[in-house]
Design a protein around this motif. Structure first.
Motif, PDB file in Angstrom:
ATOM      1  N   GLU A 205      56.115  92.585  38.566  1.00  0.00           N
ATOM      2  CA  GLU A 205      55.838  91.355  37.824  1.00  0.00           C
ATOM      3  C   GLU A 205      55.501  90.208  38.784  1.00  0.00           C
ATOM      4  N   ALA A 206      56.100  90.224  39.977  1.00  0.00           N
ATOM      5  CA  ALA A 206      55.789  89.196  40.979  1.00  0.00           C
ATOM      6  C   ALA A 206      54.337  89.312  41.432  1.00  0.00           C
ATOM      7  N   VAL A 207      53.885  90.545  41.630  1.00  0.00           N
ATOM      8  CA  VAL A 207      52.485  90.765  42.012  1.00  0.00           C
ATOM      9  C   VAL A 207      51.557  90.234  40.928  1.00  0.00           C
ATOM     10  N   GLN A 208      51.904  90.496  39.671  1.00  0.00           N
ATOM     11  CA  GLN A 208      51.085  90.031  38.564  1.00  0.00           C
ATOM     12  C   GLN A 208      51.105  88.517  38.461  1.00  0.00           C
ATOM     13  N   ALA A 209      52.285  87.918  38.692  1.00  0.00           N
ATOM     14  CA  ALA A 209      52.415  86.458  38.619  1.00  0.00           C
ATOM     15  C   ALA A 209      51.565  85.779  39.689  1.00  0.00           C
ATOM     16  N   VAL A 210      51.561  86.346  40.887  1.00  0.00           N
ATOM     17  CA  VAL A 210      50.732  85.793  41.967  1.00  0.00           C
ATOM     18  C   VAL A 210      49.254  85.933  41.610  1.00  0.00           C
ATOM     19  N   SER A 211      48.884  87.096  41.084  1.00  0.00           N
ATOM     20  CA  SER A 211      47.495  87.337  40.722  1.00  0.00           C
ATOM     21  C   SER A 211      47.007  86.393  39.627  1.00  0.00           C
ATOM     22  N   ASP A 212      47.874  86.086  38.675  1.00  0.00           N
ATOM     23  CA  ASP A 212      47.501  85.227  37.550  1.00  0.00           C
ATOM     24  C   ASP A 212      47.500  83.742  37.895  1.00  0.00           C
ATOM     25  N   SER A 213      48.133  83.375  38.989  1.00  0.00           N
ATOM     26  CA  SER A 213      48.253  81.961  39.341  1.00  0.00           C
ATOM     27  C   SER A 213      46.909  81.370  39.750  1.00  0.00           C
ATOM     28  N   SER A 214      46.701  80.119  39.399  1.00  0.00           N
ATOM     29  CA  SER A 214      45.477  79.416  39.804  1.00  0.00           C
ATOM     30  C   SER A 214      45.445  79.169  41.312  1.00  0.00           C
ATOM     31  N   PHE A 275      46.129  91.666  59.923  1.00  0.00           N
ATOM     32  CA  PHE A 275      46.289  90.249  59.615  1.00  0.00           C
ATOM     33  C   PHE A 275      45.999  89.894  58.163  1.00  0.00           C
ATOM     34  N   VAL A 276      45.170  90.674  57.498  1.00  0.00           N
ATOM     35  CA  VAL A 276      44.905  90.395  56.082  1.00  0.00           C
ATOM     36  C   VAL A 276      46.153  90.636  55.232  1.00  0.00           C
ATOM     37  N   PRO A 277      46.786  91.826  55.291  1.00  0.00           N
ATOM     38  CA  PRO A 277      47.994  92.018  54.474  1.00  0.00           C
ATOM     39  C   PRO A 277      49.157  91.124  54.876  1.00  0.00           C
ATOM     40  N   VAL A 278      49.312  90.865  56.171  1.00  0.00           N
ATOM     41  CA  VAL A 278      50.424  90.015  56.605  1.00  0.00           C
ATOM     42  C   VAL A 278      50.260  88.592  56.081  1.00  0.00           C
ATOM     43  N   ASN A 279      49.069  88.037  56.205  1.00  0.00           N
ATOM     44  CA  ASN A 279      48.842  86.681  55.707  1.00  0.00           C
ATOM     45  C   ASN A 279      48.829  86.638  54.181  1.00  0.00           C
ATOM     46  N   LEU A 280      48.428  87.730  53.549  1.00  0.00           N
ATOM     47  CA  LEU A 280      48.527  87.809  52.086  1.00  0.00           C
ATOM     48  C   LEU A 280      49.987  87.707  51.644  1.00  0.00           C
ATOM     49  N   LEU A 281      50.893  88.316  52.410  1.00  0.00           N
ATOM     50  CA  LEU A 281      52.323  88.209  52.098  1.00  0.00           C
ATOM     51  C   LEU A 281      52.808  86.764  52.252  1.00  0.00           C
ATOM     52  N   PHE A 282      52.394  86.101  53.336  1.00  0.00           N
ATOM     53  CA  PHE A 282      52.789  84.701  53.542  1.00  0.00           C
ATOM     54  C   PHE A 282      52.292  83.821  52.389  1.00  0.00           C
ATOM     55  N   LEU A 283      51.039  83.998  52.014  1.00  0.00           N
ATOM     56  CA  LEU A 283      50.462  83.178  50.947  1.00  0.00           C
ATOM     57  C   LEU A 283      51.088  83.516  49.598  1.00  0.00           C
ATOM     58  N   SER A 284      51.368  84.786  49.361  1.00  0.00           N
ATOM     59  CA  SER A 284      52.031  85.173  48.111  1.00  0.00           C
ATOM     60  C   SER A 284      53.414  84.544  48.022  1.00  0.00           C
ATOM     61  N   LEU A 285      54.113  84.481  49.150  1.00  0.00           N
ATOM     62  CA  LEU A 285      55.402  83.795  49.177  1.00  0.00           C
ATOM     63  C   LEU A 285      55.236  82.340  48.771  1.00  0.00           C
ATOM     64  N   GLY A 286      54.163  81.707  49.248  1.00  0.00           N
ATOM     65  CA  GLY A 286      53.913  80.315  48.876  1.00  0.00           C
ATOM     66  C   GLY A 286      53.722  80.152  47.380  1.00  0.00           C
ATOM     67  N   VAL A 287      52.955  81.045  46.754  1.00  0.00           N
ATOM     68  CA  VAL A 287      52.740  80.984  45.301  1.00  0.00           C
ATOM     69  C   VAL A 287      54.063  81.165  44.561  1.00  0.00           C
ATOM     70  N   LEU A 288      54.871  82.124  45.007  1.00  0.00           N
ATOM     71  CA  LEU A 288      56.163  82.372  44.356  1.00  0.00           C
ATOM     72  C   LEU A 288      57.100  81.177  44.500  1.00  0.00           C
ATOM     73  N   LEU A 289      57.061  80.508  45.635  1.00  0.00           N
ATOM     74  CA  LEU A 289      57.897  79.319  45.828  1.00  0.00           C
ATOM     75  C   LEU A 289      57.456  78.186  44.901  1.00  0.00           C
ATOM     76  N   VAL A 290      56.146  78.035  44.709  1.00  0.00           N
ATOM     77  CA  VAL A 290      55.652  77.015  43.776  1.00  0.00           C
ATOM     78  C   VAL A 290      56.120  77.332  42.358  1.00  0.00           C
ATOM     79  N   LEU A 291      56.044  78.600  41.975  1.00  0.00           N
ATOM     80  CA  LEU A 291      56.503  79.004  40.642  1.00  0.00           C
ATOM     81  C   LEU A 291      57.999  78.761  40.483  1.00  0.00           C
ATOM     82  N   LEU A 292      58.757  79.015  41.543  1.00  0.00           N
ATOM     83  CA  LEU A 292      60.205  78.774  41.484  1.00  0.00           C
ATOM     84  C   LEU A 292      60.501  77.283  41.374  1.00  0.00           C
TER      85      LEU A 292
END
Length: 476
Positions: A205-214, A275-292
């Motif tokens: 669900e976290a993956v989906q939430a990140v994907s759906d975020s603007s 570097f693509v997957p690692v930075n994708l994880l960092f950015l996904s964390l940012g989206v999740l923190l905004v949602l939180l």
């Protein structure tokens, strides 16, 4: 718990250092005897290329530019292939310890020293600014704000780096970088897991939430004047890697410790893709923190850099995240700073002193580099001005342009520029770029990373104008 975790972390680093520095000499310090396993170098380089500032800043990027930074990371992949199949064969064929030796063989002594000094000044300033930010964060986390205590923190942290690198040098760093990368990625994944739990959702669900975020928009193709326009970011990513990895002794020194050229190429292309997957994880964390933050009614900080530190500081995610955040920042910052000090020691001994067999000189230079590094950090604390620090970052970014121009001219032409003019060209090019940048900003155009390419092009052009017809070193 935090102090126990850091204690265990440093005990592990010193254990690795003790094991790798047995019977150490200059050959192991500078080149690790060319026996490093390529897969260890590749894994360790992921952490070595991520500074403590990156660990803090990248998650917060989503609040201003979404995931557009991944466009640059896609360019990184192409850049690493260029370095692996254009520059690495040259460095291995010439059996280089310092990559700036090539400039001396191709152009002459003035160009050689220009490249080395540009690297030393850039690396000392840039690495010290990055480590200063981390020291400031450590001090603020401990509730320390006065200069005296900050100085103590700085001296202790730099002394720790000096202690575990002073004997084994690059041989030790190949292995300690592996430990630090593991700690960094573990901390990142556990923080993401904790945030997901706090949101009350499953990983899927976290993956989906990140994907759906603007905030998850990656590609910007509709505004060429934007700094985030795809082709600007993608091409800049290519040149960032070519210059800040392929033409940077700090990043190349570890890659030159592999047993063969083939293994070095496997190492570089492998971690280039990472570097693509690692930075994708960092950015996904940012989206999740905004949602939180939205879910809990917490106001987002004005600066994106403060997003992850804010959650760690206010205890919203518990003490475990504070520990993991600290561990991640320390691992990222130490893996960058230790290689910077070691590479500067190598460049000074090999390029400036041109003595690779004097072990006493190497030990003295390594100590002096560590002391000067600490002094730079404390100087930045005395300045205590964000505008000054930003200006230093900008100036450091400009100094890589002349290196790009020099190496490109040597590789792409057979001309021989007048060696005595090279230092003046290398200084003039960044100054011209600075003037162009200010003029363009006044006209409404904002330069991004593409200024690096312009800088290199100007250096290339001026070298062409001052060159002789043929190069005496055309075989290089």
């Amino acid at each position: 718990m935090m102090w126990l975790t850091l204690f265990i972390y440093f005990v592990l680093l010193f254990s690795v250092s003790r094991w790798t520095s047995r019977r150490a000499n200059n050959e192991s310090f500078f080149r690790a005897e060319r026996k490093s396993p390529w897969y260890m170098v590749a894994f360790g380089m992921v952490g070595a290329s991520i500074s403590g500032v990156t660990f803090v800043s990248v998650p917060g990027m989503v609040t201003s530019i979404g995931m557009a930074y991944l466009q640059t990371c896609l360019g990184f992949i192409v850049g690493y292939f260029v370095v692996a199949y254009v520059l690495l064969p040259l460095y291995y064929r010439l059996n280089l310890t310092s990559i700036y030796t090539y400039l001396g063989q191709r152009f002459g002594p003035k160009a050689y020293l220009t490249g080395a000094w540009f690297f030393l000044i850039s690396k000392m300033s840039g690495a010290a600014v990055a480590f200063y930010v981390v020291c400031m964060m450590m001090g603020e986390g401990l509730g320390i704000t006065d200069y005296g205590c900050f100085a103590v923190i700085t001296v202790v942290m730099v002394a720790l780096i000096w202690l575990y690198t002073r004997r084994g040098g690059i041989k030790t760093l190949v292995w300690t970088d592996t430990v630090q990368t593991f700690c960094l990625l573990t901390a990142l994944l556990l923080i993401i897991y904790k945030v997901t739990r706090e949101l009350g959702i499953t990983p899927a669900e976290a993956v989906q939430a990140v994907s759906d975020s603007s905030l998850s928009r990656i590609f910007v193709l509709d505004d060429w004047t934007s700094k985030q326009y795809f082709w600007k970011q993608f091409l800049s990513g290519i040149f960032i890697v070519i210059v800040m990895t392929g033409l940077d002794q700090d990043k190349m020194q570890k890659n030159l410790t592999c047993k063969t050229l083939r293994e070095a190429q496997k190492d570089m292309t492998t971690y280039g893709f990472a570097f693509v997957p690692v930075n994708l994880l960092f950015l996904s964390l940012g989206v999740l923190l905004v949602l939180l933050a939205e879910a809990r009614g917490v106001a987002l900080p004005a600066a994106g850099d403060a997003l992850l530190p804010m959650f760690a500081a206010i205890g919203e995610l518990g003490n475990a995240v504070v520990v993991l955040f600290t561990l991640g920042v320390v691992a990222a910052s130490f893996s960058s700073a230790d290689s910077a000090i070691t590479s500067m020691t190598t460049s000074y001994c090999v390029d400036i002193c041109q003595r690779t067999d004097d072990e006493r000189l190497r030990k003295r230079v390594h100590l002096v580099m560590s002391v000067v590094f600490a002094m730079f950090i404390m100087l930045f604390r005395l300045l205590n001005s964000t505008s000054v620090i930003d200006a230093i970052y900008v100036l450091v970014s400009y100094t890589y342009g002349p290196l790009l121009g020099l190496f490109a001219f040597g590789l792409l032409t057979k001309k021989l520029p007048r060696d005595r003019w090279v230092p003046y060209i290398a200084v003039a090019s960044p100054l011209i770029c600075l003037a162009i940048d200010k003029t363009a900003a006044a006209a409404g155009y904002t330069f991004g990373y593409e200024l690096l390419m312009l800088n290199g092009l100007l250096t290339f052009g001026m070298l062409w104008l001052t060159s002789l017809r043929y190069s005496h070193n055309s075989n290089l």
